[in-house]
Design a protein around this motif. Sequence first.
Motif, PDB file in Angstrom:
ATOM      1  N   ILE A  13       4.422  10.265  -2.321  1.00 54.02           N
ATOM      2  CA  ILE A  13       4.108  10.210  -3.754  1.00 54.02           C
ATOM      3  C   ILE A  13       3.271   8.972  -4.074  1.00 54.02           C
ATOM      4  N   GLU A  14       3.652   7.832  -3.485  1.00 52.75           N
ATOM      5  CA  GLU A  14       2.931   6.588  -3.736  1.00 52.75           C
ATOM      6  C   GLU A  14       1.496   6.661  -3.215  1.00 52.75           C
ATOM      7  N   GLY A  23      -9.950   7.736  -7.704  1.00 56.92           N
ATOM      8  CA  GLY A  23     -10.816   8.771  -8.250  1.00 56.92           C
ATOM      9  C   GLY A  23     -10.817  10.036  -7.433  1.00 56.92           C
ATOM     10  N   GLY A  24      -9.947  10.085  -6.429  1.00 58.75           N
ATOM     11  CA  GLY A  24      -9.835  11.282  -5.607  1.00 58.75           C
ATOM     12  C   GLY A  24      -8.793  12.245  -6.139  1.00 58.75           C
ATOM     13  N   TYR A  25      -8.685  13.363  -5.483  1.00 58.66           N
ATOM     14  CA  TYR A  25      -7.669  14.367  -5.816  1.00 58.66           C
ATOM     15  C   TYR A  25      -6.650  14.372  -4.689  1.00 58.66           C
ATOM     16  N   ALA A  26      -5.371  14.318  -5.042  1.00 62.85           N
ATOM     17  CA  ALA A  26      -4.324  14.279  -4.019  1.00 62.85           C
ATOM     18  C   ALA A  26      -3.258  15.327  -4.321  1.00 62.85           C
ATOM     19  N   LEU A  27      -2.856  16.017  -3.279  1.00 63.31           N
ATOM     20  CA  LEU A  27      -1.806  17.025  -3.368  1.00 63.31           C
ATOM     21  C   LEU A  27      -0.717  16.651  -2.369  1.00 63.31           C
ATOM     22  N   HIS A  28       0.526  16.588  -2.825  1.00 63.85           N
ATOM     23  CA  HIS A  28       1.636  16.175  -1.958  1.00 63.85           C
ATOM     24  C   HIS A  28       2.388  17.412  -1.463  1.00 63.85           C
ATOM     25  N   SER A 233      -0.842   1.153   2.413  1.00 60.52           N
ATOM     26  CA  SER A 233      -2.008   0.304   2.172  1.00 60.52           C
ATOM     27  C   SER A 233      -3.063   0.503   3.257  1.00 60.52           C
ATOM     28  N   THR A 234      -2.615   0.659   4.503  1.00 56.28           N
ATOM     29  CA  THR A 234      -3.546   0.882   5.613  1.00 56.28           C
ATOM     30  C   THR A 234      -4.192   2.259   5.519  1.00 56.28           C
ATOM     31  N   LEU A 235      -3.391   3.272   5.219  1.00 54.26           N
ATOM     32  CA  LEU A 235      -3.925   4.625   5.064  1.00 54.26           C
ATOM     33  C   LEU A 235      -4.917   4.694   3.911  1.00 54.26           C
TER      34      LEU A 235
END
Length: 252
Positions: A13-14, A23-28, A233-235
Amino acid sequence: MRVLVTRPETQGIELCALIEKMGGYALHYPLIDIHLTSLDSSQLTKLRCADIVIAVSQYAVHGLSKPLSTHPDSMPNHAIYLGVGQKTAHELSKIVQQNVHYPSVSDSEHLLAMPELVGVAGKRVVILRGNGGRELIFDELTKRGAHVHYLQLYQRQYRAVESAAIEQWQQAQIDTMVVTSAEQLDHLVAAMPESQHAWLKQQWLLVPSERIAKQAIAQGFNNITNSQGASNSTLFAALQRLKTGLNNDEQK
């Protein structure tokens, strides 16, 4: 960039929140569920007597919270504490209130090269982990003469990949997938219908280590980025670099 994040629970989730801020799109869509387990008195005794304690994941550290709330004397003051990654080490340090060492690269191979694990013959080592996973740390430390025990603090349960989920990914025009363990990658490939393998392997794959990158190549993925670490943070930094590179390619 339209990203599918497969890591479980709050970490996934984080990471999605960071991607959306970029500004990207993320789906979990977690590929595994994590269920914390309890420790019995004999396991707590092994922990109390340990010379070296190694945490292989943040979930293992989280699993310690409940037993330590009722048995706060179970963590040995004299022990050397190690985490496979920086975030895991920091989380463990909060619980044990001691310094926790970690390797510069977050994997088992670099952990085993640390000076704290040289000359461990006769030492009592406890590895905090979940069910399954790699046996490299256990096997290598046993070869070095240590007395090694596992404490299982959580259970992984793999999720089915439903056809409705695949349809959602494709409708969302997912082009990048974040997969943070070898087990997750194996499960993703095995759970996808054969008819969807061509689509799956066209995705850009972000993985946390060279070992998993090689595994992905062997499974037929062509577009792979190694973030060289599994912390969010690395990812996220790797995704930012990847986004910049893709945008530059589009402008050529």
